[in-house]
Design an enzyme around this catalytic site. Structure first.
Site, PDB file in Angstrom:
ATOM      1  N   GLU A 110     -40.608 -24.447  26.474  1.00  0.00           N
ATOM      2  CA  GLU A 110     -39.875 -23.209  26.801  1.00  0.00           C
ATOM      3  C   GLU A 110     -40.461 -22.709  28.114  1.00  0.00           C
ATOM      4  O   GLU A 110     -41.507 -22.064  28.123  1.00  0.00           O
ATOM      5  CB  GLU A 110     -40.058 -22.179  25.677  1.00  0.00           C
ATOM      6  CG  GLU A 110     -39.485 -22.613  24.331  1.00  0.00           C
ATOM      7  CD  GLU A 110     -37.972 -22.495  24.279  1.00  0.00           C
ATOM      8  OE1 GLU A 110     -37.395 -21.770  25.108  1.00  0.00           O
ATOM      9  OE2 GLU A 110     -37.364 -23.138  23.403  1.00  0.00           O
ATOM     10  N   CYS A 119     -39.351 -14.182  31.079  1.00  0.00           N
ATOM     11  CA  CYS A 119     -38.819 -15.474  31.535  1.00  0.00           C
ATOM     12  C   CYS A 119     -37.324 -15.403  31.819  1.00  0.00           C
ATOM     13  O   CYS A 119     -36.818 -16.141  32.646  1.00  0.00           O
ATOM     14  CB  CYS A 119     -39.096 -16.540  30.475  1.00  0.00           C
ATOM     15  SG  CYS A 119     -38.476 -16.083  28.856  1.00  0.00           S
TER      16      CYS A 119
END
Ligand code: NAD
Length: 492
Positions: free
Chosen positions: A230, A264
């Site tokens: 991720e 993110c």
């Protein structure tokens, strides 16, 4: 990172050595416990998820305090929304759907094998390693944990070295719900993270930067450990030709200000129609100051995690200004404080560092485009991002953007909210990651999809044994392959 800039929170090497020895012992305990009980039934998995939900509810004030302590300042509401409610929603979603996810799924057999049975059975993989990062130290470790537990695994979590208070809290909180041979929490610095990475997990979920993601994958390859990565990247926000600029500015300002842009999936840069960047930048500044009338000392505005990270962001601005960019600071800058107001940057070009690195902070470069095709071409020119946002695009343009660009996930008319829909998979593509979790995809990612075929005891498969050339074999091959075309006669 120079030694002078290392945050005080970083553990000493001797503490790392202890933590490394501890994690090796824990791994062995978890491995043996898994071997002894390789398939937790649904009721046991659900009980674990419920204990997790209860612990999050019980410890919500402690979580707010620990995250605030690690950051310096982090809004309590943002912590409750993401770190507490996020994993709770995810666990509740798993509780509602686990029965269906766990059911063996019947598949069709080939016609030739009619009368037999084929199905997919999802089996726990074993011990799952979870490496998280500091920007959401609970959501990004407990999210994968929910998937791991739903899939019947044991899990070890490595929290970031920048979140020491959260590490301690997670350790004690999870110890109230699980034995350490079920779920364990590890801390320590980079050496500890590397040692963790080297453990022979049955699956590893890593959240962090593409740079470290490469190292993680390389280390995992030694043992062929499957990985979910991720990662991050530059998530673009395309403001449509007919968009309401003020509405788009408000959404993007919120995305850049939430957790001070240390997300993110924060919009990394904005693409606006030609000639509108000045108006858009002013609208973003106006929206930001409405959300945060003051920054310095505002308990609702998150600080940059360490002085090192703040200095990196200031360097990005200095570099851009030196190369001709125009900076619009949205609020009084406290100088070298860690609560940095949003800065909107126009007259940006590719030579500037802020267009080469993921920003991960409250800086918004604004670029102009002529046609939607040009905006999409610009997105395609970079690495494939974790998220993409389209604001004020027509339905036809939304459809084109979906088909003609790649991104891990998309939100239209806002930023980031696709991540909070726990029935949707969350993951990147290309440089922004591989694999996904959340919802059913998380369950599947951390399960082994075992293919099972059961021959009916009267099924005459021996008709296909040698000696070959029987009538049945010839007929079956003819039926399923067909006759080869006749060869043309040889040319004299
Ligand atoms: P990072 O890659 O520097 O560190 C992430 C984690 O990896 C930390 O816990 C660290 O201790 C550990 N680590 C460091 N070196 C390691 C090694 N050699 N082997 C194994 N582990 C190691 O990232 P960061 O600065 O903590 O976080 C910011 C980055 O994370 C950004 O790129 C951001 O986009 C990304 N991110 C991604 C997601 C997502 O869900 N996709 C979420 C949050 C942050």
């Amino acid at each position: 990172m120079s030694a002078a800039m290392l945050p005080k929170a970083l553990p000493a090497a001797s503490e790392d050595a202890e933590e490394i020895a501890r994690m090796q012992r824990l791994f062995e305990r978890q491995r043996l416990a898994f071997e002894a009980a390789p398939y937790p039934e649904r009721a046991a998995r659900k009980a674990g998820l419920r204990r997790l939900i209860d612990a999050l509810r019980r410890h919500q004030d402690d979580i707010v305090a620990a995250v605030n302590g690690d950051f310096g300042v982090r809004s309590g509401v943002e912590t409750r929304m993401v770190e507490v409610m996020g994993p709770m929603l995810e666990a509740r979603h798993a509780l509602s759907h686990l029965g269906r996810w766990m059911k063996p799924r019947r598949r069709s057999t080939e016609l030739l094998f009619l009368g037999n049975r084929a199905w997919v059975s999802h089996q726990p993989k074993g011990v799952v390693g979870i490496i998280g990062t500091w920007n959401f130290p609970l959501y990004l470790t407990l999210g994968p944990l929910v998937a791991a537990l739903a899939a019947g695994n044991r899990a070890m979590i490595k929290v970031s070295e920048f979140s020491p208070r959260c590490t301690l809290l997670l350790r004690s909180m999870l110890a109230e719900c699980f034995d350490e041979d079920e779920v364990a929490v590890c801390g320590g610095g980079v050496a500890a993270a590397q040692a963790f990475n080297a453990l022979p997990f049955n699956h590893l979920v890593f959240t962090g930067s593409p740079r470290v993601g490469r190292q993680v994958m390389r280390a995992a390859a030694e043992r062929l450990t499957p990985v979910t990565l991720e990662l991050g990247g530059k998530s673009p926000a395309i403001v449509g030709p007919d968009a309401d600029l003020h509405d788009a500015a408000l959404r993007i300002a919120h995305g850049k200000a939430f957790n001070a842009g240390q997300i993110c999936v924060a919009p990394d840069y904005a693409l606006v129609p030609r000639g509108r960047s000045a108006t858009f930048a002013a609208a973003v500044a106006q929206a930001f100051t409405r959300l945060y009338p003051t920054v310095d000392g505002n308990a609702q505005y998150t600080s940059i995690i360490t002085e090192w990270h703040a200095a990196r962001l200031r360097d990005l601005l200095t570099d851009a200004q030196a190369k001709g960019a125009t900076l619009l600071r949205c609020g009084a800058d406290a100088g070298n404080g860690r609560q940095m107001p949003l800065t909107v940057v126009t007259h940006v070009d590719d030579g500037m560092r802020l267009m080469q690195e993921e920003i991960f902070g409250p800086i918004l470069p604004v670029l102009e485009y002529d046609r939607l095709d040009d905006a999409m071409a610009l997105v395609r020119r970079g690495e494939r991002p974790l998220s993409l946002y389209g604001l004020g695009l027509s339905a036809a343009d939304q459809a084109r953007v979906l088909k003609e660009t790649h991104a891990g996930g998309v939100t239209f008319n806002d930023w980031g909210w696709h991540v909070f829909q726990h029935d949707l998979p969350f993951g990147g593509i290309g440089q922004s990651g591989m694999g996904s979790y959340h919802g059913e995809e998380g369950f599947r990612e951390l399960s082994h999809a075992k293919a099972v075929f059961r021959r009916h005891r009267f099924f005459p498969v021996s008709l296909f044994y040698p000696p070959y050339g029987t009538l049945v074999q010839r007929l079956a091959l003819r039926l399923f392959i067909g006759a080869a075309p006749a060869k043309p006669p040889p040319a004299n």
